[in-house]
Motif scaffolding. Structure first.
Motif, mmCIF file in Angstrom:
data_model
loop_
_atom_site.group_PDB
_atom_site.id
_atom_site.type_symbol
_atom_site.label_atom_id
_atom_site.label_comp_id
_atom_site.label_asym_id
_atom_site.label_seq_id
_atom_site.Cartn_x
_atom_site.Cartn_y
_atom_site.Cartn_z
ATOM 1 N N SER A 150 -5.102 -13.300 0.828
ATOM 2 C CA SER A 150 -3.767 -13.769 0.451
ATOM 3 C C SER A 150 -3.841 -15.134 -0.215
ATOM 4 O O SER A 150 -3.104 -15.418 -1.164
ATOM 5 C CB SER A 150 -2.865 -13.838 1.687
ATOM 6 O OG SER A 150 -2.692 -12.557 2.250
ATOM 7 N N SER A 174 -0.776 -4.167 2.704
ATOM 8 C CA SER A 174 -1.376 -5.442 3.105
ATOM 9 C C SER A 174 -2.298 -5.190 4.279
ATOM 10 O O SER A 174 -2.370 -4.077 4.802
ATOM 11 C CB SER A 174 -0.288 -6.455 3.522
ATOM 12 O OG SER A 174 0.203 -6.154 4.817
ATOM 13 N N SER A 190 -2.278 -7.060 7.742
ATOM 14 C CA SER A 190 -1.495 -8.051 8.477
ATOM 15 C C SER A 190 -1.572 -7.785 9.970
ATOM 16 O O SER A 190 -2.103 -6.764 10.409
ATOM 17 C CB SER A 190 -0.021 -7.995 8.030
ATOM 18 O OG SER A 190 0.106 -8.142 6.637
ATOM 19 N N THR A 208 -8.345 -16.903 3.128
ATOM 20 C CA THR A 208 -7.094 -16.931 3.900
ATOM 21 C C THR A 208 -7.310 -17.511 5.288
ATOM 22 O O THR A 208 -6.579 -18.401 5.727
ATOM 23 C CB THR A 208 -6.505 -15.514 4.023
ATOM 24 O OG1 THR A 208 -6.232 -15.001 2.726
ATOM 25 C CG2 THR A 208 -5.213 -15.538 4.828
ATOM 26 N N THR A 226 -0.206 -12.304 7.144
ATOM 27 C CA THR A 226 -0.804 -11.397 6.162
ATOM 28 C C THR A 226 -2.089 -12.019 5.636
ATOM 29 O O THR A 226 -2.062 -13.051 4.968
ATOM 30 C CB THR A 226 0.177 -11.119 5.007
ATOM 31 O OG1 THR A 226 1.317 -10.435 5.541
ATOM 32 C CG2 THR A 226 -0.472 -10.247 3.944
ATOM 33 N N VAL A 252 -3.880 -9.005 0.643
ATOM 34 C CA VAL A 252 -2.883 -8.270 -0.127
ATOM 35 C C VAL A 252 -3.613 -7.410 -1.149
ATOM 36 O O VAL A 252 -4.804 -7.613 -1.415
ATOM 37 C CB VAL A 252 -1.905 -9.228 -0.840
ATOM 38 C CG1 VAL A 252 -1.003 -9.918 0.168
ATOM 39 C CG2 VAL A 252 -2.661 -10.252 -1.680
ATOM 40 N N LEU A 258 4.288 -15.187 4.001
ATOM 41 C CA LEU A 258 3.402 -15.629 2.918
ATOM 42 C C LEU A 258 3.946 -16.879 2.248
ATOM 43 O O LEU A 258 3.196 -17.812 1.942
ATOM 44 C CB LEU A 258 3.247 -14.511 1.885
ATOM 45 C CG LEU A 258 2.254 -13.396 2.207
ATOM 46 C CD1 LEU A 258 2.341 -12.302 1.151
ATOM 47 C CD2 LEU A 258 0.829 -13.937 2.296
#
Length: 285
Positions: free
Chosen positions: A56, A73, A75, A107, A179, A182, A253
């Motif tokens: 992400s 996604s 998540s 991330t 998340t 992606v 996000l």
């Protein structure tokens, strides 16, 4: 034209890819590139990968060049069970301590920095290393591991090591799902391969729904051949994940990106999260 598809080489993304008709996609000019998130992030940024699961954070760095495939996604609403901070001391005692960061992610690395700075008001020094627990902990007070590396390490971690699930911490402070990855597509790939991307997207959704419908049984059986683990462990693991991209995910996000920008982790504010529409209409949120 060919379409290069990035495939994160971790178990958490397997439900999206497990039931793909790869033979049909290969006939359409698709090729698959399995790599850890950091490598896929780099490939997408350089244009070597056209579409696939990326961190992400990498989308936040390149939001002007990418669109997101909707309703996809990786998540978690709370515990993610594969992203852990391992620490020699309680997290509240980590101020001015050194932390080794996995080289496999973007991330999660920045999520940790956000959690420690924004929510715990801690100052830390960081060093990025290959994901090897023993080596990381030799000269650091804590380390961050993700994916299968984290799962394996958690199984054998010493009882005197404090272990923190980053998904749980994010939910604790924000009351939002986190998340981690992606499904992004480069805008130029959309122009050149829109029909192939539409077929790929359809198959992603079919695989996702099939995995959920049979409670990840086929996926779990495949994983156990390589990683072992009990069926109950893997069932709970996948039940704790979420593969949607709802308004709540987008809200989370946005918060993640805004804090990252505030702390100087992102160089500029993410002004738009654009979702690709198979009907050739783009939706901005």
């Amino acid at each position: 034209m060919s379409l290069v598809i990035g495939e994160i080489s971790y178990t958490n993304i397997l439900p999206i890819f497990y039931y793909l008709n790869r033979e049909r996609l290969n006939d359409l000019g698709c090729s698959f590139v399995p790599k850890v998130p950091a490598e896929l992030n780099d490939g997408m940024e350089k244009g070597e990968v056209d579409v696939g699961g990326i961190s992400s954070f990498s989308f936040g760095e390149n939001w002007k060049d990418y669109e997101l495939l909707p309703n996809l996604s990786i998540s978690s609403p709370k515990n993610v069970r594969s992203i852990f901070l391992f620490s020699k001391v309680p997290i509240t005692q980590l101020d001015n301590k050194s932390i080794a960061l996995t080289s496999s992610s973007a991330t999660s690395v920045n999520l940790l920095k956000i959690l420690l700075k924004k929510f715990y008001s801690l100052n830390n020094t960081y060093e990025t290393l290959s994901p090897n627990y023993d080596q990381m902990m030799k000269s650091h007070d804590a380390c961050l591991l993700i994916g299968d590396d984290a799962i394996r390490t958690k199984k054998h971690a010493s009882s005197d090591i404090h272990c923190y699930d980053l998904g749980s911490l994010w939910a604790q402070f924000t009351h939002l799902p986190m998340t981690y990855a992606v499904f992004a597509v480069r805008k130029e790939a959309l122009k050149n391969n829109s029909q192939v991307i539409e077929e790929l997207y359809r198959q992603f959704q079919v695989s996702k729904q099939a995995s959920i419908k049979n409670e990840f049984k086929d996926v779990i059986h495949s994983i156990q051949k390589n990683m072992g683990g009990t069926t109950q462990f893997w069932k709970e693991y996948f039940q704790g994940l979420n593969y949607d991209l709802t308004n709540k995910h987008i809200e989370s996000l946005r918060l993640y990106f805004d804090i990252a920008n505030e702390l100087g982790l992102l160089n500029e504010k993410v002004e738009e999260i654009k979702l690709w529409n198979p009907s050739e209409f783009c939706q901005s949120v």
